[in-house]
Motif scaffolding. Sequence first.
Motif, PDB file in Angstrom:
ATOM      1  N   PRO A  11      -1.274  -0.312  14.117  1.00  0.00           N
ATOM      2  CA  PRO A  11       0.116  -0.596  14.429  1.00  0.00           C
ATOM      3  C   PRO A  11       0.610   0.196  15.623  1.00  0.00           C
ATOM      4  CG  PRO A  11      -0.088   0.379  12.305  1.00  0.00           C
ATOM      5  CD  PRO A  11      -1.441   0.340  12.930  1.00  0.00           C
ATOM      6  N   VAL A  13       3.968   0.132  18.015  1.00  0.00           N
ATOM      7  CA  VAL A  13       5.257  -0.504  18.217  1.00  0.00           C
ATOM      8  C   VAL A  13       5.503  -0.442  19.713  1.00  0.00           C
ATOM      9  CG1 VAL A  13       7.703  -0.460  17.689  1.00  0.00           C
ATOM     10  CG2 VAL A  13       6.045   0.220  15.963  1.00  0.00           C
ATOM     11  N   ALA A  14       5.298  -1.568  20.383  1.00  0.00           N
ATOM     12  CA  ALA A  14       5.360  -1.621  21.835  1.00  0.00           C
ATOM     13  C   ALA A  14       6.756  -1.312  22.353  1.00  0.00           C
ATOM     14  CB  ALA A  14       4.906  -2.979  22.338  1.00  0.00           C
ATOM     15  N   ASN A 138      -0.859  -4.278  13.223  1.00  0.00           N
ATOM     16  CA  ASN A 138       0.446  -4.820  13.575  1.00  0.00           C
ATOM     17  C   ASN A 138       0.364  -6.328  13.755  1.00  0.00           C
ATOM     18  OD1 ASN A 138      -0.621  -3.801  16.415  1.00  0.00           O
ATOM     19  ND2 ASN A 138       0.796  -5.480  16.813  1.00  0.00           N
ATOM     20  N   GLN A 140       0.604  -9.693  15.345  1.00  0.00           N
ATOM     21  CA  GLN A 140       0.458 -10.048  16.758  1.00  0.00           C
ATOM     22  C   GLN A 140       1.747 -10.602  17.357  1.00  0.00           C
ATOM     23  OE1 GLN A 140      -2.903 -12.773  16.861  1.00  0.00           O
ATOM     24  NE2 GLN A 140      -4.290 -11.102  17.360  1.00  0.00           N
ATOM     25  N   PHE A 143       5.810  -6.738  16.699  1.00  0.00           N
ATOM     26  CA  PHE A 143       5.321  -5.360  16.621  1.00  0.00           C
ATOM     27  C   PHE A 143       6.095  -4.520  15.609  1.00  0.00           C
ATOM     28  CE2 PHE A 143       3.720  -6.453  20.889  1.00  0.00           C
ATOM     29  CZ  PHE A 143       2.383  -6.234  20.632  1.00  0.00           C
ATOM     30  N   PHE A 146       4.214  -3.691  10.648  1.00  0.00           N
ATOM     31  CA  PHE A 146       3.005  -2.904  10.793  1.00  0.00           C
ATOM     32  C   PHE A 146       2.650  -2.206   9.491  1.00  0.00           C
ATOM     33  CE2 PHE A 146       6.565  -0.186  11.843  1.00  0.00           C
ATOM     34  CZ  PHE A 146       6.313   0.936  11.090  1.00  0.00           C
TER      35      PHE A 146
END
Length: 154
Positions: A11, A13-14, A138, A140, A143, A146
Amino acid sequence: MGKVLSRGIAPLVAAGGLFLGLGFGLPAAQAGAVPAQKVPLTQTNYSCDGSMVDGARTTTFGFVNLVRPASGKLVAAVVLKGAKPNTTFNVRLIQVVPGNSDCLNIDATLTTDEYGNGEVNVQEPVLSGASQVWVALNNQNSFTEFFTMKPQAL
């Protein structure tokens, strides 16, 4: 050396640059075989270095059986339960080394069934100097969905 089998962990988190991570603790080059460890999957957020971001979450969504055979590799059997049905998750097996980690590498994908359950196995060599290892998954397409395993010492 590449990773083998279906891989899992992941995971990240962008948005906001938050990463989810897990880690181990002994110097990788010095440690021998480690018996399997069963570690729960939760929605606790970890940064790439394995530090907790927003406090621990206790609800479990499956587990990871993590083992380090004497052959110098890590094996993670990821079992996800109760996630979003028919959804593909990126999986990362993350190793923390001094000043770095490999948390941006997607090692496998896991697609849940109609009940939100899925399994995947990941194998990779132990990185020189690695002190911790963790698994992150995560969605796809989102994001913010997760699952992570608490970092474990190598």
